[in-house]
Design an enzyme around this catalytic site. Structure first.
Site, PDB file in Angstrom:
ATOM      1  CG  HIS B  79      -1.571   1.297   1.549  1.00 10.89           C
ATOM      2  ND1 HIS B  79      -2.607   1.818   0.810  1.00 10.89           N
ATOM      3  CD2 HIS B  79      -1.315   2.204   2.531  1.00 10.89           C
ATOM      4  CE1 HIS B  79      -2.965   2.991   1.326  1.00 10.89           C
ATOM      5  NE2 HIS B  79      -2.192   3.257   2.361  1.00 10.89           N
ATOM      6  CG  ASP B 108       6.509  18.736 -25.761  1.00 11.26           C
ATOM      7  OD1 ASP B 108       6.646  18.249 -24.619  1.00 11.26           O
ATOM      8  OD2 ASP B 108       5.871  18.172 -26.666  1.00 11.26           O
ATOM      9  CD1 TRP B 144       7.013   3.019   4.350  1.00  7.68           C
ATOM     10  CD2 TRP B 144       8.011   3.937   2.571  1.00  7.68           C
ATOM     11  NE1 TRP B 144       7.363   4.303   4.677  1.00  7.68           N
ATOM     12  CE2 TRP B 144       7.989   4.898   3.607  1.00  7.68           C
ATOM     13  CE3 TRP B 144       8.592   4.297   1.352  1.00  7.68           C
ATOM     14  CZ2 TRP B 144       8.516   6.176   3.475  1.00  7.68           C
ATOM     15  CZ3 TRP B 144       9.125   5.577   1.218  1.00  7.68           C
ATOM     16  CH2 TRP B 144       9.081   6.492   2.274  1.00  7.68           C
ATOM     17  CB  SER B 171      10.521   6.415 -13.761  1.00  8.82           C
ATOM     18  OG  SER B 171       9.428   7.261 -13.994  1.00  8.82           O
ATOM     19  CB  SER B 172      11.716   9.693  -9.768  1.00  8.34           C
ATOM     20  OG  SER B 172      10.593   8.994  -9.383  1.00  8.34           O
ATOM     21  CG  HIS B 255      12.290  14.410   6.389  1.00  8.01           C
ATOM     22  ND1 HIS B 255      11.249  13.988   7.180  1.00  8.01           N
ATOM     23  CD2 HIS B 255      12.116  15.728   6.224  1.00  8.01           C
ATOM     24  CE1 HIS B 255      10.492  15.017   7.493  1.00  8.01           C
ATOM     25  NE2 HIS B 255      11.001  16.092   6.930  1.00  8.01           N
ATOM     26  CD  GLU B 257       9.550  10.231  -2.133  1.00  7.33           C
ATOM     27  OE1 GLU B 257      10.547  10.569  -2.800  1.00  7.33           O
ATOM     28  OE2 GLU B 257       8.447   9.947  -2.644  1.00  7.33           O
ATOM     29  CE1 TYR B 259       8.632  19.505   4.416  1.00  8.72           C
ATOM     30  CE2 TYR B 259      10.338  17.885   4.831  1.00  8.72           C
ATOM     31  CZ  TYR B 259       9.396  18.782   5.293  1.00  8.72           C
ATOM     32  OH  TYR B 259       9.196  18.942   6.640  1.00  8.72           O
ATOM     33  CB  SER B 270       0.735  28.815  -4.501  1.00 13.22           C
ATOM     34  OG  SER B 270       1.236  28.422  -3.259  1.00 13.22           O
ATOM     35  CG  HIS B 304      12.629  14.013  12.143  1.00 16.37           C
ATOM     36  ND1 HIS B 304      12.531  15.225  11.503  1.00 16.37           N
ATOM     37  CD2 HIS B 304      11.986  13.141  11.332  1.00 16.37           C
ATOM     38  CE1 HIS B 304      11.849  15.087  10.388  1.00 16.37           C
ATOM     39  NE2 HIS B 304      11.504  13.838  10.262  1.00 16.37           N
ATOM     40  CG  HIS B 305      12.019   9.777   9.787  1.00 16.64           C
ATOM     41  ND1 HIS B 305      10.685   9.644   9.507  1.00 16.64           N
ATOM     42  CD2 HIS B 305      12.434  10.861   9.108  1.00 16.64           C
ATOM     43  CE1 HIS B 305      10.307  10.609   8.681  1.00 16.64           C
ATOM     44  NE2 HIS B 305      11.353  11.367   8.426  1.00 16.64           N
ATOM     45  CB  THR B 330       5.586  25.060   7.135  1.00 13.93           C
ATOM     46  OG1 THR B 330       6.694  24.238   6.786  1.00 13.93           O
ATOM     47  CG2 THR B 330       4.303  24.389   6.698  1.00 13.93           C
ATOM     48  CE  LYS B 333       6.115  27.097   0.434  1.00 12.01           C
ATOM     49  NZ  LYS B 333       5.684  27.906  -0.709  1.00 12.01           N
ATOM     50  NE  ARG B 452       3.786   3.113  11.293  1.00 12.43           N
ATOM     51  CZ  ARG B 452       4.751   3.601  10.512  1.00 12.43           C
ATOM     52  NH1 ARG B 452       5.811   4.178  11.039  1.00 12.43           N
ATOM     53  NH2 ARG B 452       4.659   3.519   9.199  1.00 12.43           N
TER      54      ARG B 452
END
Lengths: 36, 533
Positions: B79, B108, B144, B171-172, B255, B257, B259, B270, B304-305, B330, B333, B452
Site C-alpha cells: 500500500h 513542450d 516500505w 523514472s523519477s 525525509h 521524499e 517534501y 498557490s 528525527h525518524h 511552512t 506559506k 503500527r
C-alpha cells in the site's frame, strides 16, 4: 536565444544534473564501502 | 535519448496527434504524456486504495478476520510503496507535464523522448512489484522502509522489489532532469525566474530534491541487493556491517521524499487560492524563499525518524530543533495563503474547497509533526498509530487533496468542458468528512499506545478502529464520484479559454481544450502584460 543556443543550453543543463545524480548514487555507495 | 524539443519541433508544427495506440506508446507530446501519468496515477490510487480496504477491514474489529498476518504485512508494505511511488508522485509529474510548458510559454518539455521513457518505465516497474503478490513467500512484507535485516527475509520477491524500486527511481530522476532542463532553458523570453508561477517554482525545487535523493535510495537498495546475493556486509552485523547505517541512508532519502510529495501540492494550492480570491498571491517571492528553505532543511532532519534507535543527546537536540525550524517557512506559506484570501472576493468552487481543506487539514498534519519532532515525546509516540495519523494527514488531505484540487482546476483546460460542479462538491464533502473519520481517531489510538503494522489489537482499541474503518470504506467509495465526474466532464458545457474569472497566467491564454501544440512561437508580445502575474 536562438534554437542552437537553446539546444546547447538544454544539453548542458541535462549533463550537469545527470552528473549530480550519478555523484549522489556513487557517493553514498562509497560511504557504505568505507563504513563496512 | 538526447533529442531535444527543438529537434522534434523543427518540421512538425502543423501535425496533430498520431492515430491509434502508437499515439500513446511513442508519445512525445507533453499533454499526452501528462494524461498518461494522470491515468496511471489514478489506477494506482485505486489499487493502493484496495489494499487500504483490506487493512481497514481486517482492523475493523479485534481478532483475525480475513487475512493471514503475513499477508496483512504485505498489504501495509505494498500500500505504501504503491501510494508513494505509484499514485502521489506520478500524479504530480502528470500535472507538471501538462502545466509547466503551458505556464512558462514553452512548446513542450525540453527532452520529449526521455519524457516518454520516464513514463513507460513506470507501468513496467509496478507490474513487477505487483507480480510479487503471486510469488513464493508472498509480496514484500518488511515495510516500505525496507529495513535490513528484516527485509532480507523476503522470499523470491526480494530481487523484484529491488529492481522495481530502481526502475521507479530512474523514472523519477529522468522526469526531474526534464523538469529542470525545461524550466531553465524553455521559459518565454521575458519570464525571469521570479516571475514564474508558484507551481513551476515548487516543481523546480522538487526536481532538485529528486535529483539529490532518488540516487541515494538507489544506492541503499543496491547495497541491500549485494548483501543478499553477492556476499557483502554493508548492513549485516554478523559480517561487520551496520544495520543502522541503512536507516540513516534511507531517511536521508526518505525525509526529502516527504517534501517531494508536498512542495508541488503547495504550488497547486498557490495557483488556486488567488484565482478564487480574485487577488494575486500574497508574498510571491517570500513563498519562493520559504519553499527553498523547506527544501534545504529537509536534508538535515532525517534522523528525527530514528530517535528510538539511539543517538547522542547532541544529535537528538540537533535533529529536534532543525525539524522544528521547518515550521517557520511552512508558517510563512500558511500565512500567505490566508493573507491572499483576506478581503478577497472569494467563491467556493470545488478546486477552492479542496484547497481550503488542504490548508486546514495539512496544518493538522504539520502540528502533529511538530509533536513528533520533540525527541522525548517521540520516544513515546514512535511506531504507534499517532505516527500513522500524522503522515496520513500530510499525504491524504495534504498531497492527495491538492492533486484533486489541481485536477478540478485544470480539467476544463484539458478537456474543453466544465465538470459537474454539484458532483464535484459532493465528492469534496464526502472525501473531507470520511478522511477525518478515518484518520482523526488514529491520533487517539496512538496516544493510547496502539502499535503500527499489527493485524490484531487489544479490545480497548476497538471503537476508534471501527470508526476509522467505516471512514476508510466511505473515503474509498467517495473516490468513485471523482471518476464519474471526470468521465462525465466530456458531456459538460464548453469551457471558455480563461475558464475561471480570477485566473492569471499563460495557461489561460490558450484555447480550451489546449491545442495539441501550443506556444510554437514564444508568447513574447503578451507577456509584457499581466499574463505572467
Amino acid at each position: 536565444m536562438n534554437d542552437a543556443e537553446r539546444k546547447k543550453g538544454i544539453r548542458q543543463t541535462a549533463l550537469i544534473v545527470t552528473a549530480i545524480a550519478i555523484a549522489f548514487y556513487v557517493g553514498f555507495i562509497m560511504i557504505g564501502v568505507l563504513r563496512s | 535519448m538526447s533529442t531535444t524539443v527543438a529537434d522534434l519541433h523543427d518540421h512538425h508544427e502543423d501535425h496533430g496527434p498520431a492515430k491509434g495506440i502508437g499515439r500513446w506508446l511513442f508519445a512525445t507530446n507533453h499533454k499526452d504524456i501528462g494524461t498518461m501519468y494522470l491515468i496511471f496515477s489514478l489506477t494506482m490510487f485505486f489499487i493502493g486504495g484496495a489494499m487500504a480496504m483490506v487493512i481497514r477491514s481486517e482492523l475493523a474489529i479485534p481478532g483475525l478476520q480475513f487475512v493471514h498476518p503475513e499477508f496483512f504485512n504485505s498489504m501495509t508494505t505494498m500500500h505504501a510503496l504503491i501510494m508513494v511511488f505509484g499514485a502521489v508522485m506520478p500524479a504530480f509529474v502528470g500535472l507538471a507535464n501538462w502545466m509547466i510548458p503551458l505556464m512558462i510559454g514553452a512548446p513542450d518539455m525540453a527532452l520529449p523522448r526521455m519524457n516518454n521513457w520516464s513514463f513507460w518505465i513506470l507501468p513496467v516497474a509496478f507490474s513487477i512489484l505487483l507480480s510479487t503478490l503471486f510469488m513464493p513467500g508472498g509480496a514484500p512484507a518488511g515495510g516500505w522502509t525496507m529495513y535490513p535485516p528484516l527485509i532480507l527475509q523476503t522470499g523470491d520477491a526480494f530481487p523484484f522489489l529491488i529492481f522495481s524500486v530502481h526502475l521507479m527511481g530512474i523514472s523519477s530522476i529522468m522526469g526531474a532532469i526534464n523538469v529542470i532542463v525545461t524550466i531553465i532553458n524553455m521559459r518565454a523570453p521575458d519570464m525571469t525566474l521570479l516571475k514564474m508561477p508558484m507551481f513551476v517554482w515548487t516543481w523546480l525545487i522538487t526536481a532538485y530534491l529528486l535529483i539529490a535523493v532518488m540516487p541515494v535510495l538507489a544506492g541503499a537498495v543496491t547495497m541491500l541487493l549485494t548483501d543478499q546475493f553477492f556476499g557483502t556486509s554493508f548492513f549485516l552485523a554478523a559480517g561487520g556491517g551496520d544495520p543502522v547505517m541503512f536507516q540513516h541512508i534511507f531517511w536521508f532519502f526518505g525525509h526529502p521524499e516527504v517534501y517531494i510529495m508536498i512542495l508541488p501540492a503547495f504550488g497547486v494550492v498557490s495557483e488556486i487560492i488567488p484565482t478564487f480570491s480574485r487577488k494575486h498571491l500574497f508574498g510571491h517571492d517570500s513563498m519562493v524563499y520559504a519553499a527553498s528553505s523547506i527544501a534545504f532543511l529537509s536534508f538535515i532532519v532525517w534522523a528525527h525518524h530514528m530517535f528510538t534507535v539511539g543517538m547522542p543527546l547532541t544529535g537528538q537536540m540537533f535533529f529536534m530543533f532543525a525539524t522544528m525550524l521547518i515550521a517557520v517557512p511552512t508558517g510563512v506559506k500558511i500565512f500567505n495563503w490566508v493573507a491572499t484570501m483576506w478581503r478577497g472576493a472569494m467563491t467556493f468552487e470545488t478546486p477552492m474547497l479542496f484547497s481550503l481543506a488542504f490548508v486546514f487539514l495539512f496544518t493538522i498534519g504539520g502540528f502533529s509533526g511538530l509533536m513528533l519532532a520533540a525527541a522525548p515525546a517521540d520516544i513515546q509516540y514512535h511506531d504507534t498509530y499517532f505516527v500513522v495519523a500524522h503522515f496520513h494527514y500530510v499525504l491524504v488531505p495534504g498531497s492527495v487533496f491538492a492533486i484533486m484540487a489541481g485536477a478540478y482546476y485544470w480539467l476544463p483546460k484539458w478537456t474543453g468542458h466544465m465538470y459537474n460542479e454539484t458532483l464535484g462538491k459532493l465528492h469534496f464533502w464526502a472525501s473531507t468528512i470520511f478522511v477525518n473519520l478515518t484518520f482523526f481517531p488514529m491520533h487517539f489510538l496512538g496516544l493510547a499506545g496502539m502499535p503500527r503494522r499489527i493485524p490484531d489489537y487489544s479490545t480497548q482499541f476497538t471503537d476508534f478502529n471501527t470508526v476509522a474503518s467505516v471512514g476508510a470504506i466511505g473515503f474509498g467509495l467517495s473516490q468513485l464520484i471523482f471518476v464519474w465526474v471526470i468521465l462525465s466532464a466530456w458531456k459538460g458545457s464548453r469551457a471558455t479559454d480563461r475558464v475561471w474569472e480570477g485566473s492569471h497566467g499563460l495557461e489561460w491564454t490558450v484555447p480550451s481544450p489546449a491545442p495539441y501544440h501550443t506556444f510554437e512561437t514564444p508568447p513574447k508580445a503578451r507577456i509584457a502584460g499581466e499574463a505572467f502575474e
